[in-house]
Design an enzyme around this catalytic site. Structure first.
Site, mmCIF file in Angstrom:
data_model
loop_
_atom_site.group_PDB
_atom_site.id
_atom_site.type_symbol
_atom_site.label_atom_id
_atom_site.label_comp_id
_atom_site.label_asym_id
_atom_site.label_seq_id
_atom_site.Cartn_x
_atom_site.Cartn_y
_atom_site.Cartn_z
ATOM 1 N N ILE A 164 -8.208 0.776 10.419
ATOM 2 C CA ILE A 164 -9.152 1.935 10.260
ATOM 3 C C ILE A 164 -10.317 1.616 9.550
ATOM 4 C CG2 ILE A 164 -7.500 3.803 10.419
ATOM 5 C CD1 ILE A 164 -7.632 4.293 7.425
ATOM 6 N N TYR A 202 0.795 -1.195 -0.144
ATOM 7 C CA TYR A 202 0.018 -0.126 -0.041
ATOM 8 C C TYR A 202 0.806 1.333 0.011
ATOM 9 C CZ TYR A 202 1.229 0.560 4.990
ATOM 10 O OH TYR A 202 2.009 0.546 6.096
ATOM 11 N N PHE A 252 2.566 9.696 3.597
ATOM 12 C CA PHE A 252 2.990 9.573 5.102
ATOM 13 C C PHE A 252 3.427 8.107 5.459
ATOM 14 C CE2 PHE A 252 -1.580 9.261 4.509
ATOM 15 C CZ PHE A 252 -1.834 8.027 5.051
ATOM 16 N N ASP A 253 3.100 7.259 4.407
ATOM 17 C CA ASP A 253 3.449 5.773 4.578
ATOM 18 C C ASP A 253 3.280 4.872 3.173
ATOM 19 O OD1 ASP A 253 4.196 3.352 5.975
ATOM 20 O OD2 ASP A 253 2.155 3.091 6.731
ATOM 21 N N PHE A 293 -5.513 6.063 -0.150
ATOM 22 C CA PHE A 293 -4.595 4.789 -0.110
ATOM 23 C C PHE A 293 -4.684 3.976 -1.520
ATOM 24 C CE2 PHE A 293 -5.338 5.328 4.267
ATOM 25 C CZ PHE A 293 -4.069 4.982 5.105
ATOM 26 N N TYR A 335 -8.818 8.457 10.711
ATOM 27 C CA TYR A 335 -8.158 8.412 12.213
ATOM 28 C C TYR A 335 -8.837 9.442 12.857
ATOM 29 C CZ TYR A 335 -4.383 5.431 10.758
ATOM 30 O OH TYR A 335 -3.597 4.383 10.410
#
Length: 243
Positions: free
Chosen positions: A190, A162, A172-173, A233, A216
């Site tokens: 989530i 992902y 961010f990731d 995502f 979040y």
């Protein structure tokens, strides 16, 4: 002769002026100017004094950092006195926590209003894009590649690759960057992921646009994901339960 006349008239002019002045004095209210006294310096006479001030200042600084700018100081002091004096609280413990949570929730919402508004505007526009579908919860998704394998259930463990970004495009990731897929229980992530991955078949790659309440929420996650953030995502579903 003119000089004498002017000289004789001066006392009468003075008397007339005095009379007018007295007349005005009797009809005009006097205005007084109050000079404010400078506040006297606080003197700490004991460790208790300095610690008491330190408690108040430290608590206020912490709350201010969280976005709270003022309190009802009279009731704040009463709450302190009631607690130290073992008086019956005016609000039950459970209600107290709810009141505090609601206050900070409202403060946070005001503080992060621009993020909330930007996410709402983004989703409103994005749902009109070609290929974007919307679920009843408000989750938006786009099929990039459709697989042919099984769909996971909420109780399954999945293996995924992902990439996650904010709507600004800031990443961010990414498991791609780590070059290592992630294995996780689908009911431990989530809400947007739990719902979204159940739409996918193994071998699929989807793009999800997740509203803050399915991500979040009002708290955010660390420094990279602010409160009320809408997230994007790209997710590849590689395996379900190791298969």
């Amino acid at each position: 002769m003119k000089k004498t006349l002017i000289t004789l008239m001066l006392p009468f002019c003075a008397l007339a002026v005095n009379a007018q002045t007295k007349s005005k004095t009797t009809t005009t209210k006097k205005t007084t100017t109050t000079v404010k006294k400078a506040p006297s310096a606080v003197v700490f006479k004991s460790t208790l004094d300095s610690a008491s001030y330190a408690f108040g200042n430290t608590m206020a600084s912490s709350m201010k950092n969280d976005g709270l700018n003022s309190l009802n100081y009279e009731l704040l002091v009463k709450g302190l006195k009631d607690a130290f004096g073992n008086a019956t609280p005016l609000i039950a413990k459970e209600q107290s926590q709810i009141a505090i949570n609601n206050l900070f929730k409202n403060v946070s919402k005001q503080k992060h209003a621009p993020t909330l508004a930007a996410g709402k505007a983004f989703l409103e526009k994005n749902k009109k894009e070609a290929g974007v579908q919307v679920t009843p919860s408000g989750l938006q998704y786009q099929v990039i590649t459709r697989g042919t394998g099984i769909k996971p259930k909420a109780t399954d463990t999945v293996l995924v690759n992902y990439r996650g970004t904010l709507i600004s495009g800031k990443q961010f990731d990414s498991s791609y960057d780590r070059k290592e897929p992630l294995s996780l229980p689908l009911n431990g992530v989530i809400t947007g992921w739990t719902e979204g991955l159940q739409l996918m078949q193994t071998g699929s790659k989807y793009k999800f646009f997740i509203p803050y309440n399915l991500a979040y929420g009002e708290r955010g996650a660390g420094e990279d994901i602010p409160p009320y953030s809408t997230l994007i995502f790209e997710i590849e579903l590689l395996k379900v339960n190791g298969k």
